[in-house]
Design a protein around this motif. Structure first.
Motif, PDB file in Angstrom:
ATOM      1  N   ASP A 186      16.422  73.575  78.544  1.00  0.00           N
ATOM      2  CA  ASP A 186      15.479  73.947  77.499  1.00  0.00           C
ATOM      3  C   ASP A 186      16.078  73.780  76.107  1.00  0.00           C
ATOM      4  O   ASP A 186      15.573  74.345  75.138  1.00  0.00           O
ATOM      5  CB  ASP A 186      14.987  75.390  77.680  1.00  0.00           C
ATOM      6  N   SER A 187      17.169  73.006  76.014  1.00  0.00           N
ATOM      7  CA  SER A 187      17.813  72.854  74.714  1.00  0.00           C
ATOM      8  C   SER A 187      18.670  71.596  74.670  1.00  0.00           C
ATOM      9  O   SER A 187      19.175  71.135  75.702  1.00  0.00           O
ATOM     10  CB  SER A 187      18.702  74.072  74.412  1.00  0.00           C
ATOM     11  N   PHE A 188      18.817  71.066  73.423  1.00  0.00           N
ATOM     12  CA  PHE A 188      19.764  69.981  73.165  1.00  0.00           C
ATOM     13  C   PHE A 188      20.920  70.455  72.278  1.00  0.00           C
ATOM     14  O   PHE A 188      21.724  69.634  71.831  1.00  0.00           O
ATOM     15  CB  PHE A 188      19.069  68.803  72.473  1.00  0.00           C
ATOM     16  N   ASN A 189      20.987  71.744  72.012  1.00  0.00           N
ATOM     17  CA  ASN A 189      22.020  72.267  71.119  1.00  0.00           C
ATOM     18  C   ASN A 189      23.219  72.727  71.930  1.00  0.00           C
ATOM     19  O   ASN A 189      23.246  73.835  72.474  1.00  0.00           O
ATOM     20  CB  ASN A 189      21.475  73.421  70.274  1.00  0.00           C
ATOM     21  N   MET A 190      24.254  71.892  71.984  1.00  0.00           N
ATOM     22  CA  MET A 190      25.425  72.209  72.795  1.00  0.00           C
ATOM     23  C   MET A 190      26.297  73.289  72.160  1.00  0.00           C
ATOM     24  O   MET A 190      27.156  73.865  72.824  1.00  0.00           O
ATOM     25  CB  MET A 190      26.261  70.957  73.035  1.00  0.00           C
ATOM     26  N   VAL A 191      26.080  73.618  70.896  1.00  0.00           N
ATOM     27  CA  VAL A 191      26.892  74.627  70.228  1.00  0.00           C
ATOM     28  C   VAL A 191      26.712  75.991  70.875  1.00  0.00           C
ATOM     29  O   VAL A 191      27.682  76.743  71.045  1.00  0.00           O
ATOM     30  CB  VAL A 191      26.551  74.694  68.726  1.00  0.00           C
ATOM     31  N   VAL A 192      25.504  76.336  71.251  1.00  0.00           N
ATOM     32  CA  VAL A 192      25.252  77.651  71.840  1.00  0.00           C
ATOM     33  C   VAL A 192      25.102  77.585  73.352  1.00  0.00           C
ATOM     34  O   VAL A 192      24.577  78.500  73.980  1.00  0.00           O
ATOM     35  CB  VAL A 192      24.006  78.314  71.200  1.00  0.00           C
ATOM     36  N   ALA A 193      25.562  76.491  73.960  1.00  0.00           N
ATOM     37  CA  ALA A 193      25.520  76.374  75.419  1.00  0.00           C
ATOM     38  C   ALA A 193      26.306  77.508  76.053  1.00  0.00           C
ATOM     39  O   ALA A 193      27.377  77.872  75.594  1.00  0.00           O
ATOM     40  CB  ALA A 193      26.111  75.037  75.847  1.00  0.00           C
ATOM     41  N   GLY A 194      25.764  78.065  77.135  1.00  0.00           N
ATOM     42  CA  GLY A 194      26.400  79.188  77.812  1.00  0.00           C
ATOM     43  C   GLY A 194      26.084  80.529  77.199  1.00  0.00           C
ATOM     44  O   GLY A 194      26.494  81.555  77.723  1.00  0.00           O
ATOM     45  N   PHE A 195      25.345  80.514  76.093  1.00  0.00           N
ATOM     46  CA  PHE A 195      24.986  81.765  75.435  1.00  0.00           C
ATOM     47  C   PHE A 195      23.491  81.834  75.169  1.00  0.00           C
ATOM     48  O   PHE A 195      22.853  82.846  75.412  1.00  0.00           O
ATOM     49  CB  PHE A 195      25.768  81.898  74.130  1.00  0.00           C
ATOM     50  N   LYS A 196      22.946  80.725  74.664  1.00  0.00           N
ATOM     51  CA  LYS A 196      21.509  80.634  74.423  1.00  0.00           C
ATOM     52  C   LYS A 196      20.992  79.341  75.032  1.00  0.00           C
ATOM     53  O   LYS A 196      21.418  78.256  74.672  1.00  0.00           O
ATOM     54  CB  LYS A 196      21.205  80.638  72.923  1.00  0.00           C
ATOM     55  N   GLY A 197      20.063  79.473  75.958  1.00  0.00           N
ATOM     56  CA  GLY A 197      19.424  78.303  76.535  1.00  0.00           C
ATOM     57  C   GLY A 197      20.307  77.552  77.511  1.00  0.00           C
ATOM     58  O   GLY A 197      21.486  77.842  77.685  1.00  0.00           O
ATOM     59  N   THR A 198      19.697  76.564  78.160  1.00  0.00           N
ATOM     60  CA  THR A 198      20.379  75.684  79.099  1.00  0.00           C
ATOM     61  C   THR A 198      20.327  74.277  78.537  1.00  0.00           C
ATOM     62  O   THR A 198      19.243  73.711  78.355  1.00  0.00           O
ATOM     63  CB  THR A 198      19.699  75.725  80.483  1.00  0.00           C
ATOM     64  N   VAL A 199      21.482  73.709  78.248  1.00  0.00           N
ATOM     65  CA  VAL A 199      21.558  72.413  77.578  1.00  0.00           C
ATOM     66  C   VAL A 199      21.417  71.288  78.600  1.00  0.00           C
ATOM     67  O   VAL A 199      21.981  71.345  79.694  1.00  0.00           O
ATOM     68  CB  VAL A 199      22.875  72.282  76.807  1.00  0.00           C
ATOM     69  N   ALA A 200      20.657  70.268  78.236  1.00  0.00           N
ATOM     70  CA  ALA A 200      20.422  69.139  79.130  1.00  0.00           C
ATOM     71  C   ALA A 200      21.705  68.372  79.396  1.00  0.00           C
ATOM     72  O   ALA A 200      22.469  68.066  78.470  1.00  0.00           O
ATOM     73  CB  ALA A 200      19.377  68.202  78.518  1.00  0.00           C
ATOM     74  N   SER A 201      21.947  68.058  80.658  1.00  0.00           N
ATOM     75  CA  SER A 201      23.064  67.188  81.008  1.00  0.00           C
ATOM     76  C   SER A 201      22.894  65.845  80.316  1.00  0.00           C
ATOM     77  O   SER A 201      21.785  65.330  80.195  1.00  0.00           O
ATOM     78  CB  SER A 201      23.117  66.977  82.523  1.00  0.00           C
ATOM     79  N   GLY A 202      23.986  65.290  79.869  1.00  0.00           N
ATOM     80  CA  GLY A 202      23.946  63.985  79.218  1.00  0.00           C
ATOM     81  C   GLY A 202      23.965  64.045  77.710  1.00  0.00           C
ATOM     82  O   GLY A 202      24.288  63.056  77.052  1.00  0.00           O
ATOM     83  N   VAL A 203      23.639  65.212  77.141  1.00  0.00           N
ATOM     84  CA  VAL A 203      23.585  65.306  75.677  1.00  0.00           C
ATOM     85  C   VAL A 203      24.943  65.024  75.051  1.00  0.00           C
ATOM     86  O   VAL A 203      25.033  64.452  73.954  1.00  0.00           O
ATOM     87  CB  VAL A 203      23.052  66.692  75.240  1.00  0.00           C
ATOM     88  N   GLY A 204      26.013  65.388  75.746  1.00  0.00           N
ATOM     89  CA  GLY A 204      27.341  65.145  75.200  1.00  0.00           C
ATOM     90  C   GLY A 204      27.633  63.679  74.929  1.00  0.00           C
ATOM     91  O   GLY A 204      28.499  63.360  74.099  1.00  0.00           O
ATOM     92  N   ARG A 205      26.906  62.780  75.583  1.00  0.00           N
ATOM     93  CA  ARG A 205      27.157  61.349  75.406  1.00  0.00           C
ATOM     94  C   ARG A 205      26.693  60.824  74.046  1.00  0.00           C
ATOM     95  O   ARG A 205      27.041  59.702  73.678  1.00  0.00           O
ATOM     96  CB  ARG A 205      26.479  60.541  76.519  1.00  0.00           C
ATOM     97  N   ILE A 206      25.923  61.604  73.327  1.00  0.00           N
ATOM     98  CA  ILE A 206      25.467  61.119  72.022  1.00  0.00           C
ATOM     99  C   ILE A 206      26.502  61.380  70.930  1.00  0.00           C
ATOM    100  O   ILE A 206      26.352  60.897  69.806  1.00  0.00           O
ATOM    101  CB  ILE A 206      24.115  61.734  71.614  1.00  0.00           C
ATOM    102  N   TYR A 207      27.563  62.122  71.261  1.00  0.00           N
ATOM    103  CA  TYR A 207      28.582  62.473  70.268  1.00  0.00           C
ATOM    104  C   TYR A 207      29.925  61.822  70.605  1.00  0.00           C
ATOM    105  O   TYR A 207      30.209  61.515  71.761  1.00  0.00           O
ATOM    106  CB  TYR A 207      28.790  63.989  70.219  1.00  0.00           C
ATOM    107  N   ASP A 208      30.750  61.670  69.585  1.00  0.00           N
ATOM    108  CA  ASP A 208      32.146  61.293  69.762  1.00  0.00           C
ATOM    109  C   ASP A 208      33.032  62.490  69.455  1.00  0.00           C
ATOM    110  O   ASP A 208      32.652  63.387  68.692  1.00  0.00           O
ATOM    111  CB  ASP A 208      32.528  60.147  68.815  1.00  0.00           C
ATOM    112  N   SER A 209      34.232  62.479  70.021  1.00  0.00           N
ATOM    113  CA  SER A 209      35.242  63.482  69.702  1.00  0.00           C
ATOM    114  C   SER A 209      36.387  62.818  68.949  1.00  0.00           C
ATOM    115  O   SER A 209      36.436  61.591  68.818  1.00  0.00           O
ATOM    116  CB  SER A 209      35.757  64.147  70.986  1.00  0.00           C
TER     117      SER A 209
END
Length: 618
Positions: free
Chosen positions: A69-92
């Motif tokens: 129910d979310s694309f915001n990985m910042v609050v993953a594990g605290f607010k909402g459930t982040v869609a798998s695969g979203v991490g691929r849009i970012y670089d580290s």
């Protein structure tokens, strides 16, 4: 598992010939490693395990269990459930090599520099790194990302808690300052930082509302990585498209990878429906977790004629402990003798034979799968020295007896184990009245196992376990919940007994605080599900993190393993040293897959048009 990095003072990485020295007279490093000199030189063009000529194109359809129910990985594990695969849009800042243990090379960062005392690290950004909207990635983005993750993410607030601040110190340079010297992992942990676009998150959405990085959102975020969100059906599917003008496509650690034009994530509420969807060719690739289903569920024409392939890949890069974990926040589980009795009630050998065709071995370590880190025999040498520092805070058996799980598998062994469980319960103050186990106040002892119904495989195991506990007089309830309810209840530690997995890297470190540390025990969303608050565990974790050599890191890890085992924080389950995959034969991969990459799918694979055409015509 959290990936972990470290660099021992005497194990220097190869230093590239950058045009200038780093600040404070330091030398730039293009890569860093835990175990010594890195494999690839400063001018390397690609990893050895990729196909640099892999064709680009095609679609890979991936199975995901659950919903989002979310694309915001910042609050993953605290607010909402982040869609798998979203991490691929970012670089580290840096990314891991898959043919070296715990070795990272620059992605957004072209280099890193840090002093011998590991008191800070400086990263230099690549000059051409940019967001998908064309704007350059800046030190301001890095500083913003660090602050957002540390402030708002339960996991990263712990993982980064010894990084005091991030600041821009040059046109492309960012300095991260640590709260004390000596933590050799911190410079490299910082390199794992996922960088977010400050200008986008502080901007306005299409409806004219100011974006909020502390809230869930289904607005596709701006990224910088090799993929972007193309389309989605909330909670059901997500499509990523390859960014054809991706700024980093010629970076050495990107060549030959990210070959699919689209990655389609299909979300299913349970594995049973997913398996049938796979066989109906509704997606391409499935990780089979059940030994029983691997044996019986794929006797279909597509498998027999080779169109649908079953394949095993060895797992060499991670260890783990899986088990039923007790919630120590509930006073009923305070006595270790009761927790140990639960272990004696689990007939693993019979369960393995009946439900899993005997293919598993039982977890005997929190680092099962990494032999170097697994406690065995009696402690000796440096491990013993470390344990002596906490002797008064650990069970005496830590020093006098090798840890062993009870062995069942035949009626006499089962009876013997149940007798020992009964003895332990009596010693802990419990007794049987009217065939029910009661505590010292006469209250019946009950236990709720949460989450088994969300996973049919775990449900079968829980149903197998239930009668054994009932033979001890324990009333057992299996609480049915769906994936979303399970995630919410675990996030709030609202359970008595549940299944969890602690994943471990070859080089353990700061993540152990989040797994087992006292400060994480009461922080919602932390990975210390058990609620462990043990000063001995805390002290040994610090020895791991501040180890001055690999030998000390190994000894401290064994000591941690031994203390966790002898406190009986979970009833160990089982492990398997291979990963099972089922896939439609429309893809190809390099001849040599990396040692530490398991299957390498989808990063290293590509769409094979000839195979796909053959499938279509069959």
């Amino acid at each position: 598992m959290a990936p972990v990095l470290g660099l021992n003072p005497g194990m220097s990485a190869i230093t590239p010939a950058f045009a200038d020295e780093a600040p404070n007279g330091l030398k730039w490093r293009h890569g860093v490693s835990t175990f010594g000199e890195i494999k690839y030189p400063a001018d390397f063009k690609r990893y050895d395990y990729v196909n640099p000529d892999a064709p680009k194109g095609g679609v890979a359809r991936l199975f995901e269990l659950g919903t989002y129910d979310s694309f915001n990985m910042v609050v993953a594990g605290f607010k909402g459930t982040v869609a798998s695969g979203v991490g691929r849009i970012y670089d580290s800042l840096m990314d891991a090599s898959s043919d070296e243990p715990d070795t990272y090379y620059g992605t957004l960062a072209e280099a890193a520099a840090f002093p011998d005392d590991f008191s800070y690290v400086i990263y230099r950004l690549r000059a051409g790194a940019r967001w998908h909207d064309g704007k350059l990635i800046t030190p301001e983005d890095v500083v913003f990302s660090f602050g957002a993750l540390k402030t708002n993410s339960p996991m990263f607030s712990s993982y980064y808690r010894h990084i005091e601040k991030a600041e821009q110190i040059g046109e492309r340079d960012i300095k991260f300052t640590f709260d004390s010297p000596g933590n050799r992992e911190l410079p490299m942990i910082t390199g794992q930082l996922v960088v977010l676009p400050k200008h986008w998150w502080e901007g306005i959405d299409a409806q004219g509302n100011k974006r909020d990085i502390t809230a869930t959102t289904l607005e596709p975020p701006l990224g910088s990585g090799p993929y972007r969100i193309k389309e989605f059906a909330a909670g059901r599917s997500l499509v990523l498209e390859r960014v054809k003008d991706y700024w980093g496509k010629d970076n050495p650690n990107a060549v030959g990878q990210n070959n699919f034009d689209e990655l389609r994530y299909e979300f299913f509420r349970d594995d049973t429906v997913g398996r049938e969807a796979l066989k109906a060719d509704q997606f391409d690739w499935y990780s089979e977790r059940s030994a029983k289903e691997w044996s019986v569920a794929y006797d279909v024409p597509a498998v027999r004629d080779g169109r649908l392939i079953k394949e095993l890949f060895p797992v060499r890069n991670q260890g783990r402990m899986q088990g039923w974990v007790f919630n120590l926040r509930r006073p009923k589980f305070a006595d270790a003798r009761l927790r140990r009795a639960f272990n004696y009630a689990f007939d693993f050998e019979e369960m393995n034979r009946v439900l899993s065709s005997g293919v598993y071995h039982r977890d005997s370590s929190y680092f099962d799968g990494i032999p170097d880190l697994m406690a065995s025999g009696l402690p000796e040498g440096l491990e013993l020295q470390i344990l002596e520092t906490v002797r008064d805070k650990v069970p005496p058996d830590v020093f006098t007896a090798p840890y062993k799980d009870p062995v069942g598998g035949d009626p006499e062994a089962v009876r013997s184990n149940l007798r020992e469980a009964t003895r332990l319960l009596k010693e802990a103050g419990f007794e049987i009245r009217d065939r029910k186990l009661v505590d010292s106040s006469g209250q019946p002892f009950t236990v709720e196992i949460l989450g088994a119904s969300a996973d049919p495989g775990m449900e079968r195991i829980a149903l197998f376990y239930k009668p054994s506990l009932e033979r001890l007089g324990i009333t057992v309830n299996l609480r049915p919940v769906d994936i979303v309810q399970l995630q919410n209840r675990l996030r709030d530690f609202d359970f008595e007994l549940t299944t969890t997995v602690w994943g471990q890297s070859i080089s353990p470190g700061n993540e152990e605080r989040d797994f087992f540390g006292s400060q994480a025990a009461d922080r919602p969303g932390s990975r210390n599900l058990a609620g462990i608050k043990n000063p001995a565990v805390d002290a040994i974790i610090e020895r791991i993190i501040f180890a001055k050599s690999r030998a000390e890191q190994v000894a401290a890890s064994k000591a941690l393993d031994r203390v966790l085992l002898w406190n009986f924080y979970c009833v160990p389950h089982f492990n398997y040293d291979q990963q099972r995959y089922v896939r439609w034969d429309r893809f190809n991969h390099p001849d040599l897959l990396p040692k530490y990459g398991v299957s390498g799918f989808p990063n290293l694979w590509w769409y094979d048009a000839a195979k796909a055409a053959k499938l279509k015509g069959s």
